[in-house]
Enzyme design. Structure first.
Site, PDB file in Angstrom:
ATOM      1  N   THR A  78       2.607   7.056  -6.763  1.00 26.74           N
ATOM      2  CA  THR A  78       2.985   6.378  -5.523  1.00 26.74           C
ATOM      3  C   THR A  78       3.995   5.263  -5.706  1.00 26.74           C
ATOM      4  OG1 THR A  78       2.081   5.346  -3.524  1.00 26.74           O
ATOM      5  CG2 THR A  78       1.110   4.669  -5.606  1.00 26.74           C
ATOM      6  N   SER A  85       7.322  10.163  -5.388  1.00 29.21           N
ATOM      7  CA  SER A  85       6.211   9.736  -4.543  1.00 29.21           C
ATOM      8  C   SER A  85       5.478  10.948  -3.982  1.00 29.21           C
ATOM      9  CB  SER A  85       6.719   8.897  -3.381  1.00 29.21           C
ATOM     10  OG  SER A  85       7.178   7.660  -3.827  1.00 29.21           O
ATOM     11  N   ASP A 119      -2.021   4.607   1.590  1.00 30.88           N
ATOM     12  CA  ASP A 119      -0.774   5.355   1.353  1.00 30.88           C
ATOM     13  C   ASP A 119      -1.024   6.822   1.033  1.00 30.88           C
ATOM     14  OD1 ASP A 119       1.933   5.680   1.334  1.00 30.88           O
ATOM     15  OD2 ASP A 119       2.240   4.936  -0.701  1.00 30.88           O
ATOM     16  N   HIS A 152       3.930   6.922   2.985  1.00 34.31           N
ATOM     17  CA  HIS A 152       5.297   6.398   3.156  1.00 34.31           C
ATOM     18  C   HIS A 152       6.357   7.497   2.999  1.00 34.31           C
ATOM     19  CE1 HIS A 152       5.359   5.947  -1.351  1.00 34.31           C
ATOM     20  NE2 HIS A 152       6.626   6.272  -1.151  1.00 34.31           N
TER      21      HIS A 152
END
Length: 456
Positions: free
Chosen positions: A231, A215, A140, A110
């Site tokens: 994350t 992140s 992710d 992301h």
């Protein structure tokens, strides 16, 4: 970088704490202050922090809006029915160097989603443009690569299966674009799932402060080894409340290895349906704990059936590591990769048994062709093997009237070359189409015939 919701924002931050006692010679070392020895994380962090980078992205968000029929009456029939707008955006995140020689950097998917340009800032301030090697949205995870004359530092990966609740954890990242920041805490919980963050969830929970911008950053142990990629956070008030989540290092290692080898993740499947194990259910099936994965059904012709698993089995270990829940089992299987052989420990009729299982191939290994080239929209592609060896890319589905169909592709066609370069798998095709030539000549095997299809 976009915020994720659950209440969630993926990112990471750090503020140093001096509460941790020294654990090993490589961990928090004593430092002399006024002739007294006090514990400090500084010696270890000096070795590790150069491996954590800041990531800045630029891209465009495309929004589409249908024009109401009433307006089309005024503008005329030739006026476009759909209005498309592009808005530029920028985002910030973090990343971790996992291979200094090859310049591989792992981050969250992301963080780089929809990015047209990815800029990596190294610890010494140098900025380098990164190339996306591949990503896995369900987990992710994204893998980047940089080329630079600068000497890079990589983080060694720890075995996250050996983590225990209460182990010290240190987070490093770029919160709010402030620059590299360090925070400390402990592993609060393991095997967290059901957070509605990602499709594949097996998170490490930590109370080390994590904030927006962290992140893709590092969660490390006192030996300076990577235990997870930060994350997300639980953030009902959009601030840190001491509940952060990280993707375990073993999962990261499995996924990045596949991205390096294939350019994508080849999802493995066990072929079972199951549920979480409750104390009542465990007792009914002769098991004295509620940790494990209960098997409701074994699918016909699946890897599980071929290995001998049965409905009513309770899976307690994978490759010697305990399984706490069905969600954890699903995450481990999905990230190990198709074709991998693993050992399952199973409780059956009150007795423990072991089974060797070779994972099957998931339908998720099918790729939409428009991810490779817009003029291939409408086709689905998958790898083909003959006698166990790669043999091109098969068109296993095509939409009638689509761009791919109008180009001449048919279901069952096997792409074996592009512009006279042989193609044996999707990864090769993907790399050749990263910078596509003006004219693409696909060499197609159709039955016993070979032909060329031209795509412009």
């Amino acid at each position: 970088m976009r915020k994720k919701s659950l209440f969630v924002i993926s990112a990471l931050a750090l503020t140093i704490s001096a509460l941790m006692p020294p654990v090993t010679a490589n961990a928090a070392l004593p430092m002399a202050v006024n002739n007294q020895q006090i514990p400090s994380l500084a010696p270890m962090l000096e070795q590790v922090t150069p491996a954590v980078v800041s990531i800045a992205i630029e891209g465009k968000q495309v929004s589409k809006q249908q024009l109401p029929e009433a307006y089309r009456f005024f503008f005329g029939p030739n006026f476009p029915a759909e209005q498309v707008q592009e808005r530029p955006f920028r985002g910030l995140g973090s990343g971790v160097i996992i291979d200094a020689d090859k310049g591989y950097i792992v981050t969250n998917q992301h963080v780089i989603n929809h990015a047209d340009k990815i800029l990596v800032q190294l610890y010494d301030g140098h900025e380098v443009t990164a190339k996306l090697i591949g990503s896995d949205k369900a987990a992710d995870i994204a893998l980047l690569q940089i080329q630079t004359p600068q000497k890079l530092t990589a983080i060694k990966l720890a075995n996250s299966d050996k983590l225990r609740v209460g182990d010290f954890a240190i987070a490093i990242g770029n919160p709010f674009g402030l620059g590299q920041t360090v925070t400390s805490g402990i592993v609060s919980a393991l095997g967290r799932s059901g957070l509605n963050l990602e499709n594949i969830e097996d998170f490490i929970q930590t109370d080390a402060a994590i904030n927006s911008g962290n992140s893709g950053g590092a969660l490390i142990n006192l030996n300076g080894e990577l235990i997870g990629i930060n994350t997300a956070i639980l953030a009902p008030n959009k601030g840190n409340v001491g509940i952060g989540f990280a993707i375990p290092s073993n999962m990261v290692n499995n996924l990045t290895s596949q991205l390096i080898k294939f350019g994508r993740v080849q999802r493995g499947t066990l072929g079972i349906q199951g549920r979480e194990l409750t104390p009542e259910l465990a007792k009914t099936f002769g098991y004295n704990t509620n940790k494990g994965a209960f098997v409701n059904q074994v699918m016909p012709n699946s890897a599980a059936q071929k290995a001998g698993l049965k409905a009513g089995d309770i899976i307690t270990q994978v490759n010697g590591s305990p399984i706490r829940s069905f969600s954890e089992l699903r995450a481990k299987v999905a990230t190990l990769g198709a074709g991998k052989t693993l050992t399952l420990q199973v409780m059956r009729n009150g007795k423990l048994q072991q089974f060797a299982v070779t994972l099957g191939t998931s339908e998720n290994n099918i790729v939409k062709a428009d991810e490779l080239h817009t003029n291939l929209t409408g086709a689905q592609l998958t790898d083909v093997t003959v006698n166990g060896k790669p043999h091109g890319v098969e068109v296993n589905k095509i939409t009638q009237g689509s761009l791919a169909a109008r180009s001449g592709l048919r279901k069952g066609d096997i792409i074996i070359g592009l512009n006279r370069t042989p193609i044996s798998n999707l990864n090769q095709l993907r790399k050749l189409l990263q910078h596509p030539p003006q004219v693409i000549a696909l060499e197609i095997q159709r039955g016993n015939n070979v032909l060329y299809i031209i795509i412009r």
